[in-house]
Design an enzyme around this catalytic site. Structure first.
Site, PDB file in Angstrom:
ATOM      1  N   HIS A 157       0.473  -1.263  -0.162  1.00  0.00           N
ATOM      2  CA  HIS A 157       0.206  -0.091   0.015  1.00  0.00           C
ATOM      3  C   HIS A 157       0.873   1.669   0.237  1.00  0.00           C
ATOM      4  O   HIS A 157       0.687   2.391  -0.635  1.00  0.00           O
ATOM      5  CB  HIS A 157      -0.678   0.033   1.423  1.00  0.00           C
ATOM      6  CG  HIS A 157      -2.273   0.898   1.219  1.00  0.00           C
ATOM      7  ND1 HIS A 157      -2.627   0.389  -0.117  1.00  0.00           N
ATOM      8  CD2 HIS A 157      -2.692   1.066   1.928  1.00  0.00           C
ATOM      9  CE1 HIS A 157      -3.760   1.651   0.294  1.00  0.00           C
ATOM     10  NE2 HIS A 157      -4.260   1.408   0.887  1.00  0.00           N
TER      11      HIS A 157
ATOM     12  N   ASN B 298      -6.842   6.946   4.361  1.00  0.00           N
ATOM     13  CA  ASN B 298      -8.008   7.162   3.459  1.00  0.00           C
ATOM     14  C   ASN B 298      -8.431   8.801   2.975  1.00  0.00           C
ATOM     15  O   ASN B 298      -9.600   9.101   3.001  1.00  0.00           O
ATOM     16  CB  ASN B 298      -8.840   6.312   4.610  1.00  0.00           C
ATOM     17  CG  ASN B 298      -9.068   4.885   4.235  1.00  0.00           C
ATOM     18  OD1 ASN B 298      -7.680   4.279   3.067  1.00  0.00           O
ATOM     19  ND2 ASN B 298      -9.723   4.197   4.526  1.00  0.00           N
TER      20      ASN B 298
ATOM     21  N   ASN C 263      -9.440   3.536  -1.834  1.00  0.00           N
ATOM     22  CA  ASN C 263      -9.467   5.281  -0.931  1.00  0.00           C
ATOM     23  C   ASN C 263      -9.205   6.230  -0.841  1.00  0.00           C
ATOM     24  O   ASN C 263      -9.869   6.587  -0.675  1.00  0.00           O
ATOM     25  CB  ASN C 263      -9.794   4.589   0.229  1.00  0.00           C
ATOM     26  CG  ASN C 263     -11.135   3.347   0.594  1.00  0.00           C
ATOM     27  OD1 ASN C 263     -12.121   3.548   0.155  1.00  0.00           O
ATOM     28  ND2 ASN C 263     -11.244   2.776   1.015  1.00  0.00           N
TER      29      ASN C 263
END
Length: 246
Positions: free
Chosen positions: A70, A117, A163
């Site tokens: 990520h 996010n 997101n």
């Protein structure tokens, strides 16, 4: 739709697997795009008045997230910063920010520290404060829908269920008209939850492949700034497709 985005899978020529990476490695500034720095490509004579390019890498802050799928956006920014001698030492609008030049073109590098996010909180403020045209805001992030280590450069598009990108679109008044460099991280094995997969670290072999991917990403940034977005997109998308199909 997924909680977190991801991925791509390209195989590298064997000599490139000798690259190691405790931290992302960079290539010397002697690439073809860098050689263009001394020419007029990408710039006019009003350097002081030109708006900078803003390159944003998405990820999560903190050691626990370092080296995970990520965070490849953060790592791409680190590679650019190291190669171009830019220090990410300033905290502005909830992001680690560095400013410098590629050739005669001003650039800004940013790593939002809001957690993935909420990335848009930082990006929206940076774009607004520095009045950066959206076609010069390039977001770099992990993509589950690309094969591992493959890159895809697009001039605009949706959030694709990511997101971080969803947050950015929301904070840019729902505009999707900004470039993005998608970095493939591959699909999760079996029935693994994508939200868990994107937080997994890379294997040594995967890290070696990513070094080559970051090399290509760095070259793409140089071409983009000095010669324009279209040439960079051709370099990333067309050339890579031909290489992978050999």
């Amino acid at each position: 739709m997924r909680l977190l985005p991801g991925a791509s899978a390209s195989r590298l020529p064997s000599p490139l697997l000798s690259l190691t990476r405790i931290r992302p490695r960079c290539v010397p500034a002697s690439s073809s795009a860098c050689r263009a720095a001394s020419s007029s490509a990408g710039g006019g004579g009003d350097g002081g008045a030109r708006k900078p390019w803003l390159f944003v890498g998405l990820g999560n802050p903190g050691k626990v997230y370092q080296g995970t799928r990520h965070n490849v956006g953060f790592e791409m920014i680190d590679v650019i910063a190291e190669a171009e001698g830019i220090s990410l030492s300033s905290m502005q609008f909830k992001a680690m920010v560095g400013k410098g030049r590629i050739g005669d073109a001003p650039i800004m590098l940013a790593k939002p520290q809001t957690f993935m996010n909420a990335s848009g909180e930082s990006v929206g403020q940076l774009v607004s404060y520095f009045k950066i045209p959206l076609n010069q805001v390039v977001v770099m992030y992990d993509d589950l829908d690309l094969p591992f280590a493959k890159l895809r450069l697009l001039p605009k598009g949706g959030h694709g269920g990511h997101n971080g990108m969803r947050s950015i679109v929301n904070h840019l008044k729902q505009s999707r008209d900004f470039p993005r460099l998608r970095i493939g991280i591959g699909r999760p094995p079996g029935k693994m939850d994508p939200a868990n997969f994107v937080l997994r670290p890379f294997t040594k072999k995967e890290q070696e492949e990513l070094d080559f991917t970051f090399h290509r990403g760095l070259e793409a940034v140089r071409i983009m700034v000095l010669e324009g977005f279209n040439k960079s997109a051709t370099y990333v998308n067309t050339a890579q497709s031909e290489m992978l199909n050999r």
